[in-house]
Design an enzyme around this catalytic site. Sequence first.
Site, PDB file in Angstrom:
ATOM      1  N   ASP A   1       9.861  -3.442   2.642  1.00  0.00           N
ATOM      2  CA  ASP A   1      10.706  -4.504   3.363  1.00  0.00           C
ATOM      3  C   ASP A   1       9.791  -5.586   3.543  1.00  0.00           C
ATOM      4  OD1 ASP A   1      12.710  -2.715   3.325  1.00  0.00           O
ATOM      5  OD2 ASP A   1      12.674  -2.361   5.577  1.00  0.00           O
TER       6      ASP A   1
HETATM    7  N1  LIG Z   1       7.402  -3.469  13.495  1.00  0.00           N
HETATM    8  C1  LIG Z   1       8.676  -3.536  14.060  1.00  0.00           C
HETATM    9  O1  LIG Z   1       8.757  -3.958  15.125  1.00  0.00           O
HETATM   10  C2  LIG Z   1       9.716  -2.831  13.464  1.00  0.00           C
HETATM   11  C3  LIG Z   1      10.655  -1.925  14.176  1.00  0.00           C
HETATM   12  C4  LIG Z   1      11.685  -1.281  13.412  1.00  0.00           C
HETATM   13  C5  LIG Z   1      11.795  -1.589  12.255  1.00  0.00           C
HETATM   14  N2  LIG Z   1      10.982  -2.479  11.636  1.00  0.00           N
HETATM   15  C6  LIG Z   1      11.759  -2.712  10.173  1.00  0.00           C
HETATM   16  O2  LIG Z   1      10.789  -1.762   9.546  1.00  0.00           O
HETATM   17  C7  LIG Z   1      10.624  -2.281   8.246  1.00  0.00           C
HETATM   18  C8  LIG Z   1       8.930  -2.664   8.190  1.00  0.00           C
HETATM   19  O3  LIG Z   1       8.380  -2.811   6.892  1.00  0.00           O
HETATM   20  P1  LIG Z   1       7.449  -2.070   6.333  1.00  0.00           P
HETATM   21  O4  LIG Z   1       7.369  -2.959   4.863  1.00  0.00           O
HETATM   22  O5  LIG Z   1       6.329  -1.840   7.207  1.00  0.00           O
HETATM   23  O6  LIG Z   1       7.925  -0.683   5.899  1.00  0.00           O
HETATM   24  P2  LIG Z   1       9.571  -0.121   5.102  1.00  0.00           P
HETATM   25  O7  LIG Z   1      10.129  -1.134   4.585  1.00  0.00           O
HETATM   26  O8  LIG Z   1      10.235   0.805   6.240  1.00  0.00           O
HETATM   27  O9  LIG Z   1       8.833   0.769   3.805  1.00  0.00           O
HETATM   28  C9  LIG Z   1       7.869   1.961   4.513  1.00  0.00           C
HETATM   29  C10 LIG Z   1       7.715   2.591   2.950  1.00  0.00           C
HETATM   30  O10 LIG Z   1       6.586   3.501   3.168  1.00  0.00           O
HETATM   31  C11 LIG Z   1       6.922   4.585   2.404  1.00  0.00           C
HETATM   32  N3  LIG Z   1       6.439   5.864   2.985  1.00  0.00           N
HETATM   33  C12 LIG Z   1       7.051   6.627   3.814  1.00  0.00           C
HETATM   34  N4  LIG Z   1       6.059   7.589   4.143  1.00  0.00           N
HETATM   35  C13 LIG Z   1       5.326   7.584   3.502  1.00  0.00           C
HETATM   36  C14 LIG Z   1       4.022   8.347   3.254  1.00  0.00           C
HETATM   37  N5  LIG Z   1       3.771   9.580   3.891  1.00  0.00           N
HETATM   38  N6  LIG Z   1       2.950   7.945   2.175  1.00  0.00           N
HETATM   39  C15 LIG Z   1       3.543   6.858   1.554  1.00  0.00           C
HETATM   40  N7  LIG Z   1       4.533   6.100   1.681  1.00  0.00           N
HETATM   41  C16 LIG Z   1       5.267   6.488   2.739  1.00  0.00           C
HETATM   42  C17 LIG Z   1       8.341   4.581   2.333  1.00  0.00           C
HETATM   43  O11 LIG Z   1       8.657   4.983   0.818  1.00  0.00           O
HETATM   44  P3  LIG Z   1       8.706   6.335   0.274  1.00  0.00           P
HETATM   45  O12 LIG Z   1       9.921   6.944   1.069  1.00  0.00           O
HETATM   46  O13 LIG Z   1       9.259   5.972  -1.217  1.00  0.00           O
HETATM   47  O14 LIG Z   1       7.316   6.875   0.746  1.00  0.00           O
HETATM   48  C18 LIG Z   1       9.038   3.451   2.647  1.00  0.00           C
HETATM   49  O15 LIG Z   1       9.345   2.634   1.356  1.00  0.00           O
HETATM   50  C19 LIG Z   1      10.865  -3.831   8.376  1.00  0.00           C
HETATM   51  O16 LIG Z   1      12.598  -3.815   7.773  1.00  0.00           O
HETATM   52  C20 LIG Z   1      11.182  -4.170   9.747  1.00  0.00           C
HETATM   53  O17 LIG Z   1      12.084  -4.987   9.942  1.00  0.00           O
HETATM   54  C21 LIG Z   1      10.213  -3.097  11.945  1.00  0.00           C
END
Ligand SMILES: NC(=O)c1ccc[n+]([C@@H]2O[C@H](COP(=O)([O-])OP(=O)(O)OC[C@H]3O[C@@H](n4cnc5c(N)ncnc54)[C@H](OP(=O)(O)O)[C@@H]3O)[C@@H](O)[C@H]2O)c1
Lengths: 95, 95, 447, 447
Positions: free
Chosen positions: D372
Amino acid sequence: MEIYLIDILILSGFIGYFAIWNVTPLLHSPLMSVTNAISGIVILGALENLNFSSTPITTILLLIAIFFASVNIFGGFHVSARMLKMFKNKDKTNE
Amino acid sequence: MEIYLIDILILSGFIGYFAIWNVTPLLHSPLMSVTNAISGIVILGALENLNFSSTPITTILLLIAIFFASVNIFGGFHVSARMLKMFKNKDKTNE
Amino acid sequence: MNNSLNILIYILFILAINRMSATRTAYKGNILAIIGMSIALIWGLINLKSEYQIYAAISILLGGTVGIIGSRRTTISQLPQMVALLNGFGGLASGLIGISETINIPYLNFLQIFIIFTGCLTFSGSVAGFFKLSGLIKINDTETIRSTSIIILLLSIISSFYAHNGETEYIIGFALLSALLGFCFILPIGGADMPIIISILNSLSGWCTTLVGLSLQNNLLIIVGTLIGASGSILTYIMTKAMNRHLLKVLFTPITTNQSSNYQHTEQDIHKGTPQDAAFLMENAHKVIIVPGFGMAASGAQQELSNMANILIKKYKVDVKFGIHPVAGRMPGHMNVLLAEADISPELIFGINEINPEFKTADVVYVIGANDTINPLAKTQKDSTIYQMPILEVEQTKRILIVKRSLAPGYAGLDNPLFYEKKTLMLLGDGKKITKEIVTQLENDSN
Amino acid sequence: MNNSLNILIYILFILAINRMSATRTAYKGNILAIIGMSIALIWGLINLKSEYQIYAAISILLGGTVGIIGSRRTTISQLPQMVALLNGFGGLASGLIGISETINIPYLNFLQIFIIFTGCLTFSGSVAGFFKLSGLIKINDTETIRSTSIIILLLSIISSFYAHNGETEYIIGFALLSALLGFCFILPIGGADMPIIISILNSLSGWCTTLVGLSLQNNLLIIVGTLIGASGSILTYIMTKAMNRHLLKVLFTPITTNQSSNYQHTEQDIHKGTPQDAAFLMENAHKVIIVPGFGMAASGAQQELSNMANILIKKYKVDVKFGIHPVAGRMPGHMNVLLAEADISPELIFGINEINPEFKTADVVYVIGANDTINPLAKTQKDSTIYQMPILEVEQTKRILIVKRSLAPGYAGLDNPLFYEKKTLMLLGDGKKITKEIVTQLENDSN
Ligand SMILES: NC(=O)c1ccc[n+]([C@@H]2O[C@H](COP(=O)([O-])OP(=O)(O)OC[C@H]3O[C@@H](n4cnc5c(N)ncnc54)[C@H](OP(=O)(O)O)[C@@H]3O)[C@@H](O)[C@H]2O)c1
Ligand SMILES: NC(=O)c1ccc[n+]([C@@H]2O[C@H](COP(=O)([O-])OP(=O)(O)OC[C@H]3O[C@@H](n4cnc5c(N)ncnc54)[C@H](OP(=O)(O)O)[C@@H]3O)[C@@H](O)[C@H]2O)c1
């Protein structure tokens, strides 16, 4: 009430502490000058006491106190504004 | 006393405001976790009320409250320490 | 109603002080504080018995007029003493309130004794500070004054016991003694330490307000006073750290103005230069650092300095930077205020820590009216008031240009060995005049 | 005695929170808070009637043990849900105190109703947050839940009038309704917004403490509670700003998980790469930017990542930087904690504003488990939950390497067009495993 009084002293002290701690040295002078003007709020004490003034002496003393506190307040804010205006102008030209 | 009560609320609020305002986003999680643990201080309310507990039900309710507040306190501080230790270690290696 | 206004007022003050933390918001902060104070004044007047309202209003108007006229008349380089004086008036007001409270009262409580003491001391201390900063008083024999002030301290403690009984003569006596004490206590303090002293007095005026608030049970005065008292104390602490001075040393070490006596030089020992020399050196440099000090403020040279920097940058493609010592001038931020006034871009202005590594690589440093803040004796001369104060390390630059009117020492009364170095060119004369001549020369020269 | 201890305790807490503002002092801050809390616990136990002391002590011990064991069992990537859960327990404690206060009382006052409401709501909301963060619940039909929660809200308002009369059944009913409300209210909120929700709940748990303090007239609880309540509110505000979300939108906009339905791709549309390809690209680059996301946390790849960076820097003289999105991972600062754990130098780590201008000049960007936070749809897809969230502008770099296990969407349930770009190489597999293979390859290659 005594209990809360000490709390208020402590909390106010902390606020003073936090508010000042981040000020850049550059602004220390205007800061001093503003707080100095604010401390003129003691004028309220003089005004309040005036209501209970019983003798001419106290009335005169309090009026003098009001006079000096006003010098402090008006002069202080004016001086501060003068100092701060320079910073403000500069900031505008940079935007 | 009512008068001072509202002052205390306002002043505490300001302190919360000032204390948080400068925290880098990097530390938001540990910060939340520490404040969370601190809010477990409500356990004192349960302990205080226990002294006036008149029925077994209230006693039990309060003991459960104490239990959960303790989970919050101990768990919270432990979690915070775990997060913060990593930052601390890093800082040392850089000095 | 009364209390919600009180709350509104102190919230405005807190927000105001908070805004002071950044140049961008500071001006608005002042306005917030003015709004808060206006509400307080109006409300205070409204709540007054109608027979007093007119007198109080006149006092406020008179005081306000005096304050504003005074402030208008003050030149920018006189601002520090003005701040000191105003501060004293605040203290005086508290002191008078304290005295008036005690009249017709059989016994004073501790609070009232404290108010009188602190108020009068703040007043007279500030007046002493005002005189010192204006250069109206110079003190040599500090020892006598210090011993005197100890005696006065004892006397005022004793008199406080008598004043305690509420007899007006004793109270007046006690007030006068307190005032005398403040004066004698501040007088012998080293001039270089005056900003610290102003800050202490500022904090004291806050505590006065707290004390009056406690005696009147007024939460607004208590909160605001404590706020200012605490912030002043912290400001004091921060400043002593910036100057590398210990607070106790500031207060109790006698100044020894004659420390430079073993260092007597004449104009023959220096290399004099002309504005033309200076212009030549600077236009051929890659990097020039400008170091202003109190002399720039005194001569009002900031606008010329700004012109000089602009020509050097635009016409001669020189890399120009300003290096500002935290205590250059006569108050913290003094130089910054002036440079801002002259529209010098903040990107060119650097603090001591950023600029010090740069002196090595600069070709020319242009020192204008700075002295103590570049004095290498701060590193070696143990008995000087500036010992261990961090300095701008001007001595590392290849060529040093120093503009001042004479070989007179700076604020700390200390001679400066830099003047006599081979690589130094002294431009003796008024700061503004010399800079103007340099600008003219720069304009005429071809690049 | 009691009050001076109270003062000591809240001073310790204030200092502790203040220390949290810098990494250098944060650990000590936690210790200060622990000291304050220990004093509070001991003093609370001492002041208890002796017949209750043993029970209270046992409760504390049991609770403490559970808390510490729970925390120990939590892996670092599970920390966010753990914080959420603990938060809920704090709320529950307040709620229970509120309920116990109301038993055997003829009439409840507003304060008690508020305590029960806020406490139970905080508890159940946190539990819902816990489930969502752990991935134990996925919600599709948000509309129904929202309408339900409005009904529950009405019911709980009505029941509060009944509870007001102090009959235990109604109070329990009211408490349960409040809890149900919290659960249903939090459940449909977008997963990407969970950290904001946790922060809100954190703040609520503070306000609960304030309410209990008000009802017990305990200044310590009032001050500390308000402190936390206010700081939580501000934290919430800061976070919504960082995510470019409006608080009302966070709370009331339904998530539409199917927004990506018009964007269906298969593995044939992508360019698959091997760890060997990745190693080759990176060792020949001048500048590589590493962008970690939740997947790094999930696979625990941080140590391997640190190794990879070290080899690239030392052996291949590559300029390596880490770009961290403020909401990467599942809590604010999540990535920073993990990178710190893996001893990656803070000089290599940059925030979104510093790193974004650098993507243009980088040769390769290595995205590991981020989705994301690099999704360009944030700029265009108006109906997505991440619309207008600032992203890391990975798409500007010449070559993009993306490590993830599948083409599954990220937390916001949104497909990512970057996967299908020509310059992108997808490395499908576990983050840690792939990085490890790259490290092996880098070690074997000659530079
Ligand atoms: N930081 C905060 O405060 C917080 C808290 C809650 C939510 N969020 C939200 O979480 C998101 C964070 O974005 P992000 O870019 O860090 O993460 P993300 O958009 O949640 O994407 C994480 C990606 O990691 C991959 N993944 C999962 N396990 C894996 C593994 N073992 N090995 C390799 N890849 C793996 C997943 O794809 P696969 O399944 O294909 O592997 C997934 O697409 C945002 O939408 C944010 O708003 C953030
Ligand atoms: N900033 C603060 O907070 C503050 C407050 C109070 C005191 N101080 C102290 O003040 C000192 C500040 O150091 P500084 O280097 O800025 O100044 P300084 O050491 O006081 O020296 C100023 C120099 O300017 C020269 N000068 C005066 N009028 C001039 C004019 N019209 N044209 C050209 N030169 C002129 C004087 O020499 P001539 O007489 O030969 O011209 C003097 O040597 C430090 O000791 C500091 O501790 C600082």
